[in-house]
Motif scaffolding. Structure first.
Motif, PDB file in Angstrom:
ATOM      1  N   SER A 162      45.865  65.875  -2.710  1.00 10.51           N
ATOM      2  CA  SER A 162      44.446  65.758  -2.331  1.00 10.51           C
ATOM      3  C   SER A 162      43.707  64.646  -3.013  1.00 10.51           C
ATOM      4  O   SER A 162      44.609  64.019  -4.084  1.00 10.51           O
ATOM      5  N   ARG A 163      43.013  63.836  -2.346  1.00 13.54           N
ATOM      6  CA  ARG A 163      42.262  62.802  -2.934  1.00 13.54           C
ATOM      7  C   ARG A 163      41.527  62.980  -4.129  1.00 13.54           C
ATOM      8  O   ARG A 163      40.817  64.075  -4.383  1.00 13.54           O
ATOM      9  N   VAL A 164      41.704  62.356  -5.179  1.00 10.02           N
ATOM     10  CA  VAL A 164      41.010  62.480  -6.616  1.00 10.02           C
ATOM     11  C   VAL A 164      39.823  61.960  -6.405  1.00 10.02           C
ATOM     12  O   VAL A 164      39.773  60.427  -5.882  1.00 10.02           O
ATOM     13  N   LEU A 165      38.655  62.413  -6.649  1.00 10.23           N
ATOM     14  CA  LEU A 165      37.258  62.033  -6.488  1.00 10.23           C
ATOM     15  C   LEU A 165      36.487  62.024  -8.046  1.00 10.23           C
ATOM     16  O   LEU A 165      36.425  63.252  -8.467  1.00 10.23           O
ATOM     17  N   TYR A 166      36.083  61.165  -8.436  1.00  8.32           N
ATOM     18  CA  TYR A 166      35.356  60.956  -9.728  1.00  8.32           C
ATOM     19  C   TYR A 166      33.983  61.101  -9.434  1.00  8.32           C
ATOM     20  O   TYR A 166      33.031  59.937  -8.833  1.00  8.32           O
ATOM     21  N   PRO A 222      43.384  57.344 -11.374  1.00  8.33           N
ATOM     22  CA  PRO A 222      44.398  56.850 -10.394  1.00  8.33           C
ATOM     23  C   PRO A 222      43.668  55.647  -9.813  1.00  8.33           C
ATOM     24  O   PRO A 222      42.719  55.680  -9.224  1.00  8.33           O
ATOM     25  N   ALA A 223      44.510  54.595  -9.361  1.00  5.71           N
ATOM     26  CA  ALA A 223      43.897  53.662  -8.614  1.00  5.71           C
ATOM     27  C   ALA A 223      43.685  53.759  -7.011  1.00  5.71           C
ATOM     28  O   ALA A 223      42.663  53.311  -6.733  1.00  5.71           O
ATOM     29  N   ASP A 224      44.154  54.909  -6.616  1.00  4.19           N
ATOM     30  CA  ASP A 224      43.646  55.316  -5.431  1.00  4.19           C
ATOM     31  C   ASP A 224      42.495  56.097  -5.304  1.00  4.19           C
ATOM     32  O   ASP A 224      42.243  57.004  -4.327  1.00  4.19           O
ATOM     33  N   SER A 225      41.865  56.304  -6.487  1.00  3.06           N
ATOM     34  CA  SER A 225      40.734  57.419  -6.497  1.00  3.06           C
ATOM     35  C   SER A 225      39.519  57.025  -5.720  1.00  3.06           C
ATOM     36  O   SER A 225      39.291  55.600  -5.863  1.00  3.06           O
ATOM     37  N   PHE A 250      39.627  50.528  -7.148  1.00  2.00           N
ATOM     38  CA  PHE A 250      39.562  51.884  -6.474  1.00  2.00           C
ATOM     39  C   PHE A 250      39.355  51.831  -5.101  1.00  2.00           C
ATOM     40  O   PHE A 250      38.700  50.935  -4.652  1.00  2.00           O
ATOM     41  N   ALA A 251      39.645  52.815  -4.338  1.00  2.00           N
ATOM     42  CA  ALA A 251      39.644  52.853  -2.758  1.00  2.00           C
ATOM     43  C   ALA A 251      38.166  52.799  -2.243  1.00  2.00           C
ATOM     44  O   ALA A 251      38.070  52.214  -1.149  1.00  2.00           O
ATOM     45  N   TYR A 252      37.395  53.479  -3.190  1.00  2.99           N
ATOM     46  CA  TYR A 252      35.949  53.686  -2.797  1.00  2.99           C
ATOM     47  C   TYR A 252      35.014  53.546  -4.037  1.00  2.99           C
ATOM     48  O   TYR A 252      35.284  54.472  -4.651  1.00  2.99           O
ATOM     49  N   ALA A 326      38.845  51.792   1.588  1.00  3.73           N
ATOM     50  CA  ALA A 326      38.769  52.895   2.435  1.00  3.73           C
ATOM     51  C   ALA A 326      37.644  52.610   3.541  1.00  3.73           C
ATOM     52  O   ALA A 326      36.223  53.213   3.281  1.00  3.73           O
ATOM     53  N   GLU A 327      37.662  51.974   4.328  1.00  3.48           N
ATOM     54  CA  GLU A 327      36.505  51.559   5.299  1.00  3.48           C
ATOM     55  C   GLU A 327      36.809  52.264   6.562  1.00  3.48           C
ATOM     56  O   GLU A 327      37.558  52.190   7.448  1.00  3.48           O
ATOM     57  N   PRO A 328      35.862  53.394   6.959  1.00  3.73           N
ATOM     58  CA  PRO A 328      35.792  54.063   8.132  1.00  3.73           C
ATOM     59  C   PRO A 328      35.366  53.297   9.421  1.00  3.73           C
ATOM     60  O   PRO A 328      34.649  52.269   9.304  1.00  3.73           O
ATOM     61  N   SER A 329      36.205  53.382  10.544  1.00  5.51           N
ATOM     62  CA  SER A 329      35.896  52.734  11.768  1.00  5.51           C
ATOM     63  C   SER A 329      34.939  53.338  12.483  1.00  5.51           C
ATOM     64  O   SER A 329      33.926  52.638  13.493  1.00  5.51           O
ATOM     65  N   ALA A 330      34.611  54.499  12.454  1.00  6.72           N
ATOM     66  CA  ALA A 330      33.960  55.331  13.264  1.00  6.72           C
ATOM     67  C   ALA A 330      32.403  55.687  12.929  1.00  6.72           C
ATOM     68  O   ALA A 330      31.529  55.624  13.876  1.00  6.72           O
TER      69      ALA A 330
END
Length: 336
Positions: A162-166, A222-225, A250-252, A326-330
């Motif tokens: 699962s993605r870590v979200l702070y 984590p870097a991908d949080s 961070f990814a976002y 983390a850029e959504p395209s839709a």
């Protein structure tokens, strides 16, 4: 879904449990290979293989298997969804059905311990005793939550990726968002320095943190949080965002607020010396376009949908061997 830990609990509490796994699909199917459902003797269940007639029939088959005197039940099924079940999907699903009882507790406990330690893969073969025997194979590289058949061997990936979200802020929107994310593939680190900020009970995927230095909570992330900021104070919001953007990738990094708040924060971050390319990574407003309600639950639904899109975009990038924000395209950004 942490399947082996749930199976271990079921064996200890009710003596046995049955599981069905989609191991292969062809054409249109309600769920992907690796989807699982577990049925308990008291008729409760967790997980899903897609609902509808297929799931209803599989639950009945697992209940029948639990009633059998042979605890080593293992069987495979191939179901043509259109001809056999009348489902308009029209595809085909291959299933593996198993029963686990107390005689298999040590085996289930070993897999539950591996699951608690992280991500792992198994190879499973049916042996002369009728059971599907799984062995942990560190050399396998298969997606977590997946399953496929390789020359008669079932290859599966288990664990929690699962993605870590702070999440900074335990106000009305923060509380609503935690509830919206409870059943979704996120591990939430919920941060708020205020005494008694958190509710008495939180979902199982949430860890509450009350640091003395709130922005420093990100130092071990984590870097991908994903980072989402909605604290009780604009000055604290600014400090957290600055910490998230400076020296981290961070990814976002999302910030609740309006275009006016974005302009103000952009100016202040620029004055603080942050590079423009880092400031541009700040996402505000947050959420998906088209939802304008200010109700906390509506904002939470909008933000949760956006986070899901971003998480899937990141996973697709990794699957193709690339990285990026983390850029959504839709979906465009909303207004919160």
């Amino acid at each position: 879904m942490l399947v082996w830990q749930r199976l271990l609990q079921a064996i200890d509490r009710q003596g046995k449990a049955a599981m069905a796994t989609i191991v292969e699909t062809r054409g249109s199917a309600p769920r992907e290979a690796g989807a699982r459902i577990v049925v308990l003797p008291d008729a409760t269940f967790f997980g899903t293989i897609g609902g509808g007639t297929l799931e209803w029939r599989v639950i009945a088959d697992l209940q029948a298997a639990l009633a059998r005197p042979n605890p080593h039940f293992y069987a495979t099924q191939r179901v043509a969804l259109g001809p056999e079940l009348g489902q308009c999907c029209g595809g085909r699903v291959d299933l593996a059905l198993e029963v686990f009882d107390r005689s298999r507790r040590a085996e289930v406990q070993e897999l539950a311990e591996a699951e608690a330690a992280g991500l792992f893969r198994t190879r499973g073969s049916q042996m002369s005793d009728g059971k599907l025997h799984r062995s942990i194979d560190a050399g396998l590289h298969v997606p977590i939550g997946s399953a496929h058949i390789d020359h008669g061997v079932i290859v599966e990936g288990f664990g929690d990726d699962s993605r870590v979200l702070y999440l900074f802020g335990a106000g009305h929107v923060g509380r609503a968002l935690v509830m919206a994310l409870a059943p979704l593939p996120f591990r939430v680190v919920w941060v708020d320095p205020r005494p008694d900020a958190f509710p008495q009970h939180v979902p199982a995927n949430v860890r509450c943190v009350q640091p003395q230095d709130t922005p420093a909570a990100l130092d071990d992330a984590p870097a991908d949080s994903f980072v989402l900021v909605m604290s009780h104070s604009h000055s604290l919001d600014l400090a957290i965002v600055a910490r998230a953007l400076k020296g981290h990738h961070f990814a976002y990094v999302g910030l609740i607020g309006s275009e006016t708040k974005r302009a103000r924060f952009t100016h202040q971050l620029d004055r603080a010396g942050l590079p423009k390319e880092d400031i541009q990574r700040m996402v505000t407003p947050i959420g998906v376009a088209g939802i304008h309600s200010k109700l906390p639950a509506a904002i939470a639904a909008s933000v949760a949908a956006d986070l899901l899109v971003r998480d899937e975009a990141m996973r697709q990038l990794l699957a193709h061997g690339t990285t990026g924000p983390a850029e959504p395209s839709a979906l465009a950004m909303g207004g919160h």
